[in-house]
Design an enzyme around this catalytic site. Structure first.
Site, PDB file in Angstrom:
ATOM      1  N   SER A 185       0.874  -1.179   0.000  1.00 17.97           N
ATOM      2  CA  SER A 185       0.000   0.000   0.000  1.00 17.97           C
ATOM      3  C   SER A 185       0.905   1.220   0.000  1.00 17.97           C
ATOM      4  CB  SER A 185      -0.864  -0.001   1.277  1.00 17.97           C
ATOM      5  OG  SER A 185      -1.520   1.239   1.448  1.00 17.97           O
ATOM      6  N   TYR A 243      -2.134  -0.748  10.599  1.00 19.00           N
ATOM      7  CA  TYR A 243      -2.113  -1.098   9.164  1.00 19.00           C
ATOM      8  C   TYR A 243      -0.830  -0.570   8.518  1.00 19.00           C
ATOM      9  CZ  TYR A 243      -3.775  -1.099   4.246  1.00 19.00           C
ATOM     10  OH  TYR A 243      -3.921  -1.286   2.889  1.00 19.00           O
TER      11      TYR A 243
END
Ligand code: NAP
Length: 258
Positions: A142, A155
């Protein structure tokens, strides 16, 4: 030009039932690969497998954070379709919370699915690649593996870990015919983004359009990335032409990270 450049390659995609994973599966199948779709929802995986280009695709059920389930699923997939030549570690989840409200359980969930899952699936697939002298591992990280974002510390830490794992393993197997890379999407049009938008609407009372515009605004192209754009980067990394590309983190984010 070869119309089926991945013919004869067994590709396993985790978290393949929907979103980016489903698009990657469709793209690799269109290139001629034989797919194992791995995830937790067998019905959804089998429905998708039946729609893919080509033949011989199948589904495998495992929670990627469950070591025994991963080992069993990979062994079964190799028995049915041969050793995994292409592994796409796509399964992931993004829960948000302010740092001081991030419980140890949330922290552990984010590390388990995003980072440990990538580790376990890679350990299960790598021996077959080393035996074959050829392999492609693509980790869907990501932009949160390349920069920080507020309210997603767990995350973000997990995705930075995925990039570290990518770099370390790329060096370890550099002379074995196996490349290891990360693809780093910015905000992409899937359930993860839809949930984030709903959270902002629920917490702030702002309209859905306003919330979505805020997510788009961090992308210099002022838009949301499409799953097919992420899948196309994966397709390229899996081809012969990308054989010299390893240890990289390719940002598919309209220039949000450069
Ligand atoms: P999604 O639509 O929510 O899909 C996530 C997929 O992961 C689902 O198929 C889900 O399976 C699977 N999954 C979740 N936890 C799992 C587990 N423990 N074991 C096995 N499978 C599991 O999300 P997405 O946007 O396509 O996300 C795909 C990847 O892209 C993730 O790694 C995510 O972090 C990354 N990413 C997404 C964005 C974005 O904006 N969408 C941005 C950057 C990175 P089930 O159907 O069983 O739930």
């Amino acid at each position: 030009m070869n119309a089926n450049p991945l013919a004869g390659r067994h590709a396993l995609v985790t978290g393949a039932a929907r979103g980016i994973g489903a698009e990657i599966a469709r793209t690799l199948a269109a290139e001629g690969a034989t797919l194992t779709l791995l995830g937790r929802d067998l019905d959804a995986l089998q429905r998708l497998a039946a729609t893919l280009a080509g033949q011989g695709h199948g589904a495998a059920v495992a929670d990627v954070a469950d070591e025994a389930a991963v080992r069993t699923a990979f062994a079964q997939a190799a028995k049915e379709r041969g050793p995994v030549a292409i592994l796409v570690n796509n399964a992931g989840a993004a829960e948000s919370a302010p740092f001081l409200k991030t419980s140890a359980a949330l922290w552990q969930r984010m590390l388990s699915v995003n980072l440990t899952g990538t580790f376990l699936c890679t350990q299960a697939a790598l021996p077959g690649m080393l035996d074959a002298g050829w392999g492609r591992i693509v980790n869907i990280a990501s932009t949160a593996g390349q920069k920080g974002y507020a309210y997603v510390a767990a995350y973000t830490a997990a995705k930075h870990g995925v990039i570290g794992l990518t770099r370390a393993l790329a060096l370890e197997v550099a002379r074995k015919g196996v490349t290891v890379n990360a693809v780093c999407p910015g905000y992409t049009d899937t359930d993860i983004l839809r949930t984030s938008v709903a959270n902002v609407v629920g917490k702030t009372g702002r309209s859905e359009a306003d919330a979505l515009a805020e997510f788009s605004s961090v992308n210099p192209q002022k838009r949301i990335v499409q799953p097919a754009e992420v899948a196309d980067a994966v397709r390229w990394l899996c081809g012969e032409g990308a054989g010299a590309v390893t240890g990289q983190s390719i940002s598919v984010s309209g220039g949000e990270v450069m």
